[in-house]
Design a protein around this motif. Sequence first.
Motif, PDB file in Angstrom:
ATOM      1  N   UNK A 103       0.836  -1.205   0.000  1.00  0.00           N
ATOM      2  CA  UNK A 103       0.000   0.000   0.000  1.00  0.00           C
ATOM      3  C   UNK A 103       0.867   1.250   0.000  1.00  0.00           C
ATOM      4  N   UNK A 104       1.919   1.228   0.824  1.00  0.00           N
ATOM      5  CA  UNK A 104       2.835   2.367   0.880  1.00  0.00           C
ATOM      6  C   UNK A 104       3.462   2.623  -0.495  1.00  0.00           C
ATOM      7  N   UNK A 105       3.918   1.541  -1.147  1.00  0.00           N
ATOM      8  CA  UNK A 105       4.587   1.681  -2.447  1.00  0.00           C
ATOM      9  C   UNK A 105       3.629   2.189  -3.520  1.00  0.00           C
ATOM     10  N   UNK A 139       6.787   9.646   0.120  1.00  0.00           N
ATOM     11  CA  UNK A 139       6.992   8.352   0.764  1.00  0.00           C
ATOM     12  C   UNK A 139       6.997   8.488   2.283  1.00  0.00           C
ATOM     13  N   UNK A 140       7.629   9.542   2.784  1.00  0.00           N
ATOM     14  CA  UNK A 140       7.643   9.795   4.227  1.00  0.00           C
ATOM     15  C   UNK A 140       6.231  10.055   4.739  1.00  0.00           C
ATOM     16  N   UNK A 141       5.454  10.776   3.977  1.00  0.00           N
ATOM     17  CA  UNK A 141       4.072  11.067   4.369  1.00  0.00           C
ATOM     18  C   UNK A 141       3.267   9.782   4.542  1.00  0.00           C
ATOM     19  N   UNK A 142       3.342   8.888   3.544  1.00  0.00           N
ATOM     20  CA  UNK A 142       2.581   7.648   3.642  1.00  0.00           C
ATOM     21  C   UNK A 142       3.156   6.717   4.706  1.00  0.00           C
ATOM     22  N   UNK A 143       4.459   6.779   4.966  1.00  0.00           N
ATOM     23  CA  UNK A 143       5.051   5.982   6.034  1.00  0.00           C
ATOM     24  C   UNK A 143       4.530   6.458   7.397  1.00  0.00           C
TER      25      UNK A 143
END
Length: 145
Positions: A40-42, A128-132
Amino acid sequence: MLEGYLGLFLVAFLAATLLPAYSEVVFAGLLAAGYEPLALWAWATAGNTLGSAVNWALGRYLLHYQDRRWFPFRPATLAPAQRWFQRYGVWSLLLAWAPVGGDALTFIAGLMRVRFDLFLLLTAIGKGARYAILLGLIEGVGRLL
């Protein structure tokens, strides 16, 4: 299962453009439905980053028409945004994930002719940091319940 990931990609893509969409809601729903968190993150990061690339391309392309009457930005409106970007530089693209101003930032990066590879790298890191962080918050809250 693949439809869920593709749907998230599409919503994340649209959310990064000037169209209203909320990928966080879809992200959280798919996570609750048991989808793989890393996948999901990717998918969300890729979709949101590529949506921002559309903004960059529009900024880069539309600049050729700045002397036309129909051009959406006047020099008086564009100049402060360009000065702000020149002051804070390409590193501000790490904030392209921000709900307020993030989309405009990616558009301005195109206007300012930021190299596409650098744009893509910095934008992908920020998104990417936001979704992490979103993933960590959702999973953290889930453990508390």
